[in-house]
Scaffold this active site. Sequence first.
Site, PDB file in Angstrom:
ATOM      1  CD  GLU A 124      27.456  22.089  30.002  1.00  0.00           C
ATOM      2  OE1 GLU A 124      26.702  21.958  30.970  1.00  0.00           O
ATOM      3  OE2 GLU A 124      27.979  21.143  29.406  1.00  0.00           O
ATOM      4  CE  LYS A 126      37.053  24.961  31.260  1.00  0.00           C
ATOM      5  NZ  LYS A 126      37.557  25.168  32.604  1.00  0.00           N
ATOM      6  CG  ASP A 128      37.086  29.353  37.935  1.00  0.00           C
ATOM      7  OD1 ASP A 128      37.772  28.314  37.821  1.00  0.00           O
ATOM      8  OD2 ASP A 128      37.563  30.490  38.052  1.00  0.00           O
ATOM      9  CE1 TYR A 236      31.535  18.281  34.144  1.00  0.00           C
ATOM     10  CE2 TYR A 236      31.118  20.345  35.304  1.00  0.00           C
ATOM     11  CZ  TYR A 236      31.942  19.254  35.046  1.00  0.00           C
ATOM     12  OH  TYR A 236      33.134  19.145  35.672  1.00  0.00           O
ATOM     13  CE  LYS A 335      41.538  29.780  29.748  1.00  0.00           C
ATOM     14  NZ  LYS A 335      42.297  29.533  30.958  1.00  0.00           N
ATOM     15  CB  CYS A 429      45.119  61.010  60.357  1.00  0.00           C
ATOM     16  SG  CYS A 429      44.071  61.354  58.944  1.00  0.00           S
ATOM     17  CB  CYS A 432      43.440  65.598  60.063  1.00  0.00           C
ATOM     18  SG  CYS A 432      43.217  64.267  61.241  1.00  0.00           S
ATOM     19  CB  CYS A 447      41.707  59.162  61.211  1.00  0.00           C
ATOM     20  SG  CYS A 447      41.754  60.898  61.676  1.00  0.00           S
ATOM     21  CB  CYS A 453      39.840  63.990  60.151  1.00  0.00           C
ATOM     22  SG  CYS A 453      40.643  63.218  58.755  1.00  0.00           S
TER      23      CYS A 453
END
Length: 774
Positions: A124, A126, A128, A236, A335, A429, A432, A447, A453
Amino acid sequence: MSSAEDPSARVEALRRLIDYHDDRYYVFDDPEIPDAEYDRLWWELQALEAAHPELITPDSPTQRVGGRPLETFATVEHRVPMLSLDKTKTEEALDKAKTEDAMREFDKRMRKDLSREVVRYLAEPKLDGLAINMTYEDGLLTLAATRGDGRFGEDVTAQVRTIKSVPPRLRGQGWPRLMEVRGEVVLPKVGLEAINELARIEGGKVFANPRNAAAGSLRQLDPRITAQRPLTIFCYGFGAIVGGPLADTQSASIERLRGWGLPVSPEVKVLEGVDSCIDYFHDIGNRRADLDYDIDGVVFKVDALSDQALCDQRQAEEARFDSPSPFPRWAKAYKFPPEEALTIIEAVSFDVGRSGAVTPVAHLKPVKVGGVTVSKATLHNMDEVKRKDFRPGDTVFVRRAGDVIPQIPRVLIERRPVGALPVELPTSCPVCGSEVSKSEGEAKARCTGGLYCPAQRKRAILHFASRRAMDIDGLGEEIVDQLVDRGLVRDPADLYTLRLEELADLNLMGDKSAQNLLSAIDRSRSTTLARFVFALGIPDVGEASAQALADHFGDLESLMAVTSKDFLLQRGIPGVGKERAPRIIGFLTKYPRAEPAAGQELADWLANQFRPRISSKIANAIAERFPTVEALREAGTEDLRNHPHVQVAGIGEKVANQIVRFFAQQHNREVIQHLIAAGIQWPRPRDRAGAKSPLEPPLSDRTIVITGTLSRPRDEIKDWLLSLGARVSGSVSAKTDYVLAGNEAGSKLNMAKNLGVRVISEEDLHRLLTGGKL
Ligand code: IVH
């Protein structure tokens, strides 16, 4: 039986129904009824419980929304300690061959321990997240605790009750009198994105990964916060079970859990021998990015419980000579290569997106993360940069999950070099040179260069040419890309000086289509002010706002000279806000009785009536503006409340600022001048005013609202009406001249009837246009 007759039976029935549909949804992933139907059951139950609080039980689904906040978490002792898994080290995880060797090693030991040729394993993912121990007594969830140190954990029962996939009462039958079920609480990836997006907007805590988010969400003293997080669980394993094991194997036991409504990972598999285990490991590893939740590896467990017991026995024997192990010998986790690594921010630069968003980007010392070299990561926005305090020179974590762009969840402040300076948002910016603006409360800086631009150029030109803007047929993405890349078009005004040879020379362009495009560009010179304003691409100014601006200001010169004051007007009585205004008006309309008629008397009466909420100063101000009770009652909440009133339909403060800022930019003014010089024109307001000339479009100055299904798509009808000079509005008001109603017209039709607005059909309209009368 109706709820009026026997509420307790109905409550019971509703709970069973809800439990059943929860199962369909959370356990089998196969809902039977639409969400709205489910919600209806839920609300009915909630209403019944509110009316009969004595019927509320802790296992009622309504109790999942979270109870009162806790002072602290109580400590609880697990009946059977929660062990952890022996797992491969990071170096092994980085090396595929080493991981496979470790698996063969494990299998070899199991075959030896069990004196077997081939061992059967349960495999199965693992997960997190955060390990949880749930105690069910007589089928009811009575306790849920975190793993803690394995022996003592924290009581998070109230929080776990808010998790929708955790059944407060087991389904079916045959469950043991008492059972500890172990599982992992996880936050699906989409949930993390949603929570972080909200946190970025609201300035809350941004979680680095789903595990932190799951733990942070569960370990909330206030369960109502947990209730808002889309947590889920996968079971589990087991702790204490009164009356012995559920089955002979791990897999069959897990299946029984599933049958009782406890969620189990859909990836659980029974495998024979180590080769299938290796395949499983790689298969899940390849699909890791596609799973809805984060996993960091795979777990293999000897499947037969009798074999597990044999292993435990071996382990106990060996422990007489060795120090005892905290891991059961019959299980092992492998892992995946870590998707997180440490590196250094070498510099921070700013990217300008096609929509003008200015985004800080970290340039990293190249590092391998999850098998890919990363040298750049987005820092999202300046709020995030400030909150996490990223600085050039900092050592940071880089994270990469699946194919997503690398993220920097956090910085190691303790490794910051002396003199590292904070990152500042540039004032102009980087592409430009236009001003960079960031509104209060908005995360993204932008901007203001717009049309000018280069970063925004292609998109600005496409928008300019689009059908609802200048409507230049044939100017699509491929053509615009080439025009800009070859330097032929720098801003929309350049479109009007393009020559036939230049167009014909582009890829995908024949002489015929070049000619067509040139004609389309030429035709676009005659337009309307609203289309032109929309075409400019002022941030947040859509078609409707452009129309409202054109209607209100009438000509471009006035629009270009606007200040913020032209958009918002402060009205109402200072001191009367959105709380007091409705209270006063509500009181006056709900309880008509003898009130003082006018003047000072009215002021005193108001002050007295609403003491201490309304001071005599405010009461006097009200009476001054609305000298009689009738005037006040008629004024209503809107006139009484002190708030900025929008002067131009639909243009609030934020958009107003964008408009003012846009026209304040010299570049934008220049582009507009060039466009006008190129011959773009529209009917002037004085051309429109006065009596209708015979040349005037038949519907000029008529406001029409479209509703229902018509003979052609709504956009087409709208264009047609606009071409006839009408204004097309989205909502019916007293100013509406006609409502054009098709089939299945709804609320707008009712509104028209209420307001006495003329309702016409498409046929009526045709008759009108061909000289007939309505
Ligand atoms: S079984 C005796 N199965 O990993 C075995 N644990 O280091 C006890 N975990 O605390 C755990 N997915 O938080 C098991 N499929 C899985 C798991 C899993 C994640 C976590 C769990 C545990 C830690 C063990």
